[in-house]
Design a protein around this motif. Structure first.
Motif, PDB file in Angstrom:
ATOM      1  N   UNK A 140      -2.572   1.373 -12.140  1.00  0.00           N
ATOM      2  CA  UNK A 140      -3.580   1.647 -11.116  1.00  0.00           C
ATOM      3  C   UNK A 140      -2.940   2.251  -9.877  1.00  0.00           C
ATOM      4  N   UNK A 141      -1.750   1.766  -9.528  1.00  0.00           N
ATOM      5  CA  UNK A 141      -1.030   2.290  -8.367  1.00  0.00           C
ATOM      6  C   UNK A 141      -0.665   3.751  -8.585  1.00  0.00           C
ATOM      7  N   UNK A 142      -0.151   4.075  -9.751  1.00  0.00           N
ATOM      8  CA  UNK A 142       0.208   5.462 -10.060  1.00  0.00           C
ATOM      9  C   UNK A 142      -1.010   6.377  -9.982  1.00  0.00           C
ATOM     10  N   UNK A 143      -2.122   5.927 -10.560  1.00  0.00           N
ATOM     11  CA  UNK A 143      -3.336   6.750 -10.555  1.00  0.00           C
ATOM     12  C   UNK A 143      -3.802   7.022  -9.130  1.00  0.00           C
ATOM     13  N   UNK A 162       0.863  -1.187   0.000  1.00  0.00           N
ATOM     14  CA  UNK A 162       0.000   0.000   0.000  1.00  0.00           C
ATOM     15  C   UNK A 162       0.896   1.233   0.000  1.00  0.00           C
ATOM     16  N   UNK A 163       0.349   2.403  -0.333  1.00  0.00           N
ATOM     17  CA  UNK A 163       1.142   3.628  -0.229  1.00  0.00           C
ATOM     18  C   UNK A 163       1.559   3.899   1.213  1.00  0.00           C
ATOM     19  N   UNK A 164       2.699   4.535   1.389  1.00  0.00           N
ATOM     20  CA  UNK A 164       3.209   4.839   2.718  1.00  0.00           C
ATOM     21  C   UNK A 164       2.238   5.699   3.523  1.00  0.00           C
ATOM     22  N   UNK A 210       2.341  -7.166  -4.364  1.00  0.00           N
ATOM     23  CA  UNK A 210       3.663  -6.596  -4.582  1.00  0.00           C
ATOM     24  C   UNK A 210       4.781  -7.578  -4.315  1.00  0.00           C
ATOM     25  N   UNK A 211       5.939  -7.219  -4.803  1.00  0.00           N
ATOM     26  CA  UNK A 211       7.135  -8.034  -4.564  1.00  0.00           C
ATOM     27  C   UNK A 211       8.365  -7.161  -4.735  1.00  0.00           C
ATOM     28  N   UNK A 253      11.168   1.796  -5.758  1.00  0.00           N
ATOM     29  CA  UNK A 253      12.115   2.896  -5.883  1.00  0.00           C
ATOM     30  C   UNK A 253      11.429   4.168  -6.389  1.00  0.00           C
ATOM     31  N   UNK A 254      10.335   3.997  -7.109  1.00  0.00           N
ATOM     32  CA  UNK A 254       9.641   5.145  -7.712  1.00  0.00           C
ATOM     33  C   UNK A 254       8.731   5.863  -6.711  1.00  0.00           C
ATOM     34  N   UNK A 255       8.018   5.087  -5.872  1.00  0.00           N
ATOM     35  CA  UNK A 255       7.048   5.672  -4.938  1.00  0.00           C
ATOM     36  C   UNK A 255       7.340   5.237  -3.508  1.00  0.00           C
ATOM     37  N   UNK A 256       6.803   6.002  -2.542  1.00  0.00           N
ATOM     38  CA  UNK A 256       6.906   5.636  -1.127  1.00  0.00           C
ATOM     39  C   UNK A 256       5.819   4.610  -0.817  1.00  0.00           C
ATOM     40  N   UNK A 257       6.234   3.364  -0.678  1.00  0.00           N
ATOM     41  CA  UNK A 257       5.313   2.253  -0.471  1.00  0.00           C
ATOM     42  C   UNK A 257       5.739   1.445   0.748  1.00  0.00           C
ATOM     43  N   UNK A 258       4.845   0.594   1.215  1.00  0.00           N
ATOM     44  CA  UNK A 258       5.184  -0.278   2.346  1.00  0.00           C
ATOM     45  C   UNK A 258       4.474  -1.620   2.196  1.00  0.00           C
TER      46      UNK A 258
END
Length: 301
Positions: free
Chosen positions: A195-198, A135-137, A210-211, A218-223
């Motif tokens: 979909x994640x970017x949107x 999910x997003x951070x 995710x994996x 590296x592109x987005x703040x995710x966890x």
């Protein structure tokens, strides 16, 4: 006349041999990439090897890099884009020669258990791989166990990739084990990251399969969400899998595949280059040229 002809033949042979040595030596001074090109120019065609793969960013990265290395070692390399199940089956039946995307021990355990007697596990090419729910951070959720409390904000869905992927099977298991009131939506790696970017652009909640390694981390703040039940398993290895008989048929190609080992940082670098390029093959070629020491270790086999 015959003596004169033999002299010309010997002179021509010596000239070609000397030229090969000089070209290889010059190329070696310029770098491994050039040296490989020189070797390929004078090597006989060693045959055709077919690498199968799935359209996952990590697998495209490793497959294109290996394609460049094998081509420069004198092989003609064909690639076959397949589903995960078909990829395993194609090597077990000998329709393709190898793939670089065997996630073990958990993700692809079903495929491996069924087909292990008909193929060869060449060994791990990457350590420390991981799967899970991402999910997003900025999301308030930190654990899969808490997902039902936020089902509305996630619109009751988890965005996945192709149905045959191991991470999809494990996510289905996760939904069942945690009794999640969510639907798993299949698609592809590309539709998942789109979909994640949107969602991130609109500061919305989204959960995806995710994996790591993956360029999106590296592109987005995710966890990764905590997984107290351990349904996604622990860290994994990515293995190179080959058909039976490949080592005997193409010993040098097999040796290169066996020596192929790299880090998550290496793979992430290639994935980012490919994600920003219209040509994954050329991005892989650039990485190979920029990493001569790593590539030379693979070629020692």
């Amino acid at each position: 006349m015959k003596h004169l002809l033999n002299r010309h033949i010997r002179f021509a042979s010596m000239t070609l041999a000397t030229g090969a040595v000089l070209l290889a030596g010059t190329a070696q001074a310029l770098g491994t990439g050039a040296a490989l090109s020189a070797e390929s120019a004078y090597a006989e065609d060693r045959g055709t090897i077919n690498l199968s793969y799935v359209e996952w960013a990590s697998t495209v990265a490793s497959t294109e890099v290996m394609k460049v290395v094998l081509e420069q070692a004198g092989y003609t390399v064909e690639t076959s884009s397949l589903s995960a199940a078909a990829m395993w089956q194609s090597v077990a039946t000998g329709d393709t020669d190898a793939f670089l995307a065997g996630w073990l021990p958990a993700t692809h355990e079903d495929y491996y258990a069924k087909l292990k007697d008909d193929l060869v596990d060449v060994g791990a090419n990457l350590e420390g791989a991981k799967l899970g729910m991402v999910v997003p951070e900025y999301s308030d959720v930190n654990s899969i166990a808490d997902m039902n409390d936020h089902a509305d904000s996630f619109k009751g869905k988890i965005t996945g990739i192709d149905p045959g992927a191991g991470v999809m099977r494990l996510t289905e298991k996760t939904i069942e084990e945690y009794d999640l009131d969510y639907d798993l939506v299949s698609g592809s790696g590309a539709t998942m990251t789109a979909a994640l970017k949107s969602a991130i652009d609109n500061n919305e909640n989204i959960a995806v399969t995710g994996w790591t390694p993956h360029w999106m981390l590296a592109r987005w703040d995710l966890k990764f969400l905590d997984d107290p039940k351990g349904t996604y398993g622990s860290t994994e290895q990515i293995h190179t899998i080959a058909r039976q008989g490949l080592e005997e048929d193409m010993p040098r190609a097999y040796a290169i595949l066996e020596a192929f080992k790299w880090s998550s940082d290496d793979m992430n670098e290639v994935m980012l280059m490919q994600e920003g390029s219209d040509d994954p093959y050329e991005a892989a070629r650039t990485w190979v040229e920029n990493n001569p020491e790593t590539v030379s270790e693979w070629l020692k086999g």
